[in-house]
Design an enzyme around this catalytic site. Structure first.
Site, short mmCIF file in Angstrom:
data_model
loop_
_atom_site.label_atom_id
_atom_site.label_comp_id
_atom_site.label_asym_id
_atom_site.label_seq_id
_atom_site.Cartn_x
_atom_site.Cartn_y
_atom_site.Cartn_z
N GLY A 37 42.76 -22.84 -39.75
CA GLY A 37 43.15 -22.08 -38.56
C GLY A 37 42.59 -20.68 -38.56
O GLY A 37 42.60 -20.00 -37.53
N ALA A 181 43.20 -3.80 -28.20
CA ALA A 181 44.28 -4.78 -28.15
C ALA A 181 45.16 -4.73 -29.38
O ALA A 181 46.40 -4.71 -29.28
CB ALA A 181 43.69 -6.18 -27.97
N HIS A 447 55.92 -19.09 -3.72
CA HIS A 447 56.81 -17.93 -3.63
C HIS A 447 58.22 -18.31 -4.09
O HIS A 447 58.69 -19.40 -3.79
CB HIS A 447 56.87 -17.44 -2.17
CG HIS A 447 57.85 -16.33 -1.94
ND1 HIS A 447 57.55 -15.02 -2.25
CD2 HIS A 447 59.12 -16.34 -1.47
CE1 HIS A 447 58.60 -14.27 -1.96
NE2 HIS A 447 59.57 -15.03 -1.47
#
Length: 468
Positions: A37, A181, A447
């Site tokens: 990973g 970030a 909506h």
């Protein structure tokens, strides 16, 4: 062992490449020196999102009265927060282990090195080396925290992102160098848990790759949260002082000294291209990156590279797509795949920052569009006018859209607000399909949702605003 494909590195580029290669009929192996990973699953994307969720829960509790809910005494168990984050990482890493077995991919644990053309040497933790043959060698070794000469990471006074998500105890104060970030995400996390945070940014504004309006909005929100922000500033030196550190900071008005428990260096990353055998093989590099063509072939036939170690955006989703394009191009050349894959359009890569509020963007900023010669139409819709945002108590931020005034081409979108990272894909897909503003307005948006603010922003750009 002999393979069709050997991938060195098992991050979001490497393991994806291995799976796609196996799917296309290649006998495949992946080499990993630490955990399947890679950084993303183990020390990056996934565990940081777990930490940020804990911070969000803390803020929910702190503001529960705003929702008509009274909560008794609460406290943060920092160790438990870290443990939960590590658990999320472990679970995802085990998921990659399962995918390797499912796709019949051999996992070779150890340090991988290109020994010669068509040969990969893998040295295990005991120092035993084995050599494996492969027709195609794919390099996906990722990157690590970048270090400055005057800001060396020692894991104690100056830490990188790995240490930041696994500290033994919560610091009372922290200086974060860099506001990309990584910097702003950790700033949010530690501030929410009660740590005094100071961000030091060398450039004139925080999150400097974003549209200027996004930078201004995040700075305003962060200052409101109590985060101190210093722009046009740099940490020149750090020395240990008692149980903490003393940092010399150069500013536009002179030098000042800041004290904190720890300094987090978040100034970017450096590609892992050392000790891979690239020099001996003659693989071309430039400015610390491996040089590749549009299908990630290096100048040496049979050797490929993608992800953080090549030029371009250092993002997990970019690495994954580059991996797929690379493998499919190989398969096409060997008549194992029906068509040649499309090259990636790097101007249509979504960027996501998971601070609070979140930031998501794609395409041109307003400044970039004007510099590129476009006459633009710009629309901006605040979440304070969104019914869903008001109901959720998440009214900070806005959606900003940029269109070409002449042809209606969607040039870019920039968002800051709750869950906006889930909404940016609409722009990515529309830009890929060369959609104009009218086609978006003709698409009915549900909506109440946060995502309909994109449609509202487009209406603003074209003078058709209904809800503002």
């Amino acid at each position: 062992m002999a393979y069709d494909v050997i991938v060195i590195g098992s991050g979001p580029g490497g393991y994806v490449a291995a799976i796609r290669a196996s799917q296309l009929g290649f006998k495949t192996a992946v080499v990993e020196r630490e955990s399947l990973g890679g950084i993303c699953l183990n020390w990056g994307c996934i565990p940081t999102k777990a930490l940020l969720k804990s911070a969000q829960v803390v803020e929910y509790i702190q503001h529960s009265k705003d929702y008509g809910v009274t909560v008794g005494d609460s406290s943060v168990d920092f160790g438990a927060v870290i443990k939960r984050s590590r658990g999320a990482a472990d679970k995802m890493s085990k998921g990659v282990q399962f995918l390797m077995k499912k796709n019949k991919i051999d996992v070779l644990m150890g340090n991988g090195k290109v020994k010669a053309k068509g040969q990969v040497e893998v040295t295990d933790k005991d120092g035993k080396a084995t050599v494996h043959e492969a027709k195609h060698i794919l390099l996906a070794t990722g990157a690590r925290s970048r270090e400055l000469p005057n800001l060396k990471i020692d894991g104690k006074t100056v830490i990188g992102y790995r240490e930041a998500m696994n500290l033994p105890k919560q610091p009372k104060s922290m200086i974060i160098v860099g506001s990309g970030a990584i910097g702003v995400e950790f700033a949010y996390f530690y501030n929410a848990l009660g740590t005094k945070v100071t961000i030091v940014e060398f450039l004139p504004r925080i999150v400097p790759v974003e549209d200027e309006d996004i930078s201004k909005e995040l700075e305003k929100i962060y200052k409101k949260k109590g985060i101190e922000i210093m722009t046009n500033a740099s940490v020149e030196a750090v020395e240990k002082k008692g149980e903490g550190v003393k940092a010399k900071v150069k500013t536009a008005t002179g030098e000042i000294f800041l004290e904190a428990d720890v300094v987090l260096s978040a100034i970017g990353i450096s590609a892992n291209i050392e000790n891979l055998g690239l020099e001996a093989l003659g693989v071309k590099t430039d400015k610390g990156k491996v040089i590749v063509d549009g299908y990630y072939q290096t100048n040496v036939p049979g050797v490929y590279a993608f992800g953080d170690m090549v030029p371009g955006q250092a993002l997990a989703h970019v690495a994954s797509k580059e991996a797929i394009v690379c493998v499919e191009a190989i398969a096409y050349n060997e008549k194992k795949y029906a068509h040649k894959p499309s090259k990636i359009d790097y101007m249509n890569i979504p960027g996501c920052t998971f601070c609070a509020p979140e930031i998501a963007s794609v395409g041109y900023t307003e400044k970039q569009a004007k510099e590129a010669g476009y006459e633009v139409k710009v629309g901006k819709f605040p979440f304070s006018a969104s019914g869903k945002a008001v109901g959720a108590g998440a009214t900070e931020g806005f959606v900003k859209v940029i269109f070409d005034a002449k042809y209606g081409e969607w040039l870019g979108t920039h968002m800051i607000g709750a869950n906006v990272t889930e909404a940016i894909v609409q722009t990515v897909t529309a830009r890929k399909l060369e959609t104009t503003y009218q086609e978006v307005l003709d698409s009915i948006h549900p909506h109440p949702t946060m995502s309909e603010a994109v449609k509202d922003a487009i209406e603003v750009a074209y003078g058709e605003a209904i809800h503002l």
